[in-house]
Design an enzyme around this catalytic site. Structure first.
Site, PDB file in Angstrom:
ATOM      1  N   CYS A 142       3.810  -8.835   0.509  1.00 12.66           N
ATOM      2  CA  CYS A 142       3.058  -8.034   1.474  1.00 12.66           C
ATOM      3  C   CYS A 142       3.713  -6.668   1.488  1.00 12.66           C
ATOM      4  O   CYS A 142       4.774  -6.485   2.065  1.00 12.66           O
ATOM      5  CB  CYS A 142       3.092  -8.657   2.867  1.00 12.66           C
ATOM      6  SG  CYS A 142       2.349  -7.588   4.129  1.00 12.66           S
ATOM      7  N   CYS A 165       3.700  -4.889   5.241  1.00 13.05           N
ATOM      8  CA  CYS A 165       4.571  -5.398   6.309  1.00 13.05           C
ATOM      9  C   CYS A 165       5.231  -6.675   5.804  1.00 13.05           C
ATOM     10  O   CYS A 165       6.039  -6.597   4.889  1.00 13.05           O
ATOM     11  CB  CYS A 165       3.820  -5.583   7.621  1.00 13.05           C
ATOM     12  SG  CYS A 165       2.223  -6.415   7.526  1.00 13.05           S
ATOM     13  N   SER A 166       4.895  -7.826   6.377  1.00 14.08           N
ATOM     14  CA  SER A 166       5.525  -9.062   5.908  1.00 14.08           C
ATOM     15  C   SER A 166       4.594 -10.251   6.123  1.00 14.08           C
ATOM     16  O   SER A 166       5.038 -11.323   6.509  1.00 14.08           O
ATOM     17  CB  SER A 166       6.858  -9.287   6.625  1.00 14.08           C
ATOM     18  OG  SER A 166       6.679  -9.283   8.026  1.00 14.08           O
ATOM     19  N   CYS A 167       3.291 -10.079   5.870  1.00 15.20           N
ATOM     20  CA  CYS A 167       2.321 -11.165   6.021  1.00 15.20           C
ATOM     21  C   CYS A 167       2.749 -12.359   5.163  1.00 15.20           C
ATOM     22  O   CYS A 167       3.123 -12.191   3.998  1.00 15.20           O
ATOM     23  CB  CYS A 167       0.931 -10.697   5.613  1.00 15.20           C
ATOM     24  SG  CYS A 167       0.297  -9.388   6.682  1.00 15.20           S
TER      25      CYS A 167
END
Lengths: 210, 92
Positions: A110, A113-115
């Protein structure tokens, strides 16, 4: 004590609280005070998140390895497949499973962000959230995979999947060779977190036998 | 505007002030629709506390590495990203 009057302390419960943690706690205090969120609800959501683990996703993968019809259902609708085996697929509206084969290798990142499919894998590893992984997984995927110890043949097509929106991606790694006689529960133990992100292969079993 | 799987599309090359989910490395690049997921609320308004309506169609778009980074030696490797319909354009 702060300028307002109430009956609880604003001191952190952990020593050496990092600045980001202090900021998050201050925001939570404000939102609770203003009635925007409920402290119990926050607690429950965190409890739910940290109770998830890669063992959940591994059950899906192991079932797919032994049951081709289930694998098809998993590839069509991973959320429904998770519910079918009694797993909670979480609040994300759509989970998509991607199958690794001898010709195609998926790896998930991702960049924005950090999906991450937290409902099926638990909280993401720190490196998944780091800037170097998020940038280099797209700009130099084979180099990054090499650093994870995974070297793929030139004729394998690498597909880097950047989860930029509402979809959460789960990789179905290839079933390791020599596991033909293994039961579903034994196979699930071979399915690691990193293999479901796509930075490594599944297995081998029991690196350290007692 | 809706797109079909297999269709060639270009990602709009425009800047956007504020929160959006189109990574800059694919802006202006041409790829192929790999999946038509579903429609979702628009993060560009939802991110500011609004309802995110109307919903936007979301597509998985695949790109050849060479088309994203011309000096990349990616061979057959591909990069996929989810892109909302209002960031996609038909190619000539």
């Amino acid at each position: 004590m702060s300028h307002h009057d109430h009956d609880h302390s604003h001191e952190p419960v952990a020593a050496d609280e990092p600045p980001a943690g202090a900021r998050a706690r201050a925001l939570e205090e404000l939102l609770v005070e203003k009635g925007a969120i409920d402290r119990d609800d926050v607690r429950h959501r965190i409890d739910w998140l940290v109770s998830r683990s890669p063992a959940d996703g591994a059950r899906l993968v192991a079932r797919a390895w032994v049951d081709p019809a289930f694998k098809e259902r998993l590839l069509v609708d991973a959320r429904a497949a998770a519910l079918e085996v009694g797993l909670d697929p979480g609040p994300s509206p759509l989970v998509v499973a991607l199958e690794n084969t001898d010709a195609v290798h998926h790896v998930v990142v991702c960049t924005l962000c950090s999906c991450y499919p937290k409902a099926l894998l638990g909280p993401p590893p720190d490196w998944y959230k780091s800037l170097p992984y998020r940038s280099r997984a797209v700009s130099d995927p084979r180099g990054v995979l090499g650093e994870f110890g995974l070297t793929l043949d030139e004729d394998v097509e690498v597909r880097v999947v950047d989860s930029t929106a509402d979809i959460r991606y789960l990789v179905i790694p290839r079933r390791p060779g020599g596991t033909e006689g293994m039961r579903e529960e034994e196979l699930a133990a071979l399915v690691t977190r990193d293999s479901m992100i796509g930075v490594s292969r599944a297995g081998p079993p029991l690196l350290f036998k007692s | 505007m809706s797109y079909r799987v297999g269709q060639q599309v270009r990602v709009a090359e425009r800047s956007h002030d504020g929160h959006h989910r189109t990574p800059s490395y694919i802006k202006g690049k041409t790829g192929r629709v790999e999946r038509a997921h579903a429609s979702f609320t628009n993060p560009e308004t939802r991110g500011y506390g609004r309802d995110g309506l109307p919903e936007k169609e979301l597509y998985l778009v695949g790109f050849a590495y060479d088309d994203v980074w011309p000096d990349h030696r990616g061979g057959r490797d591909r990069i996929y990203a989810d892109v909302f319909e209002h960031w996609l354009e038909v190619t000539a």
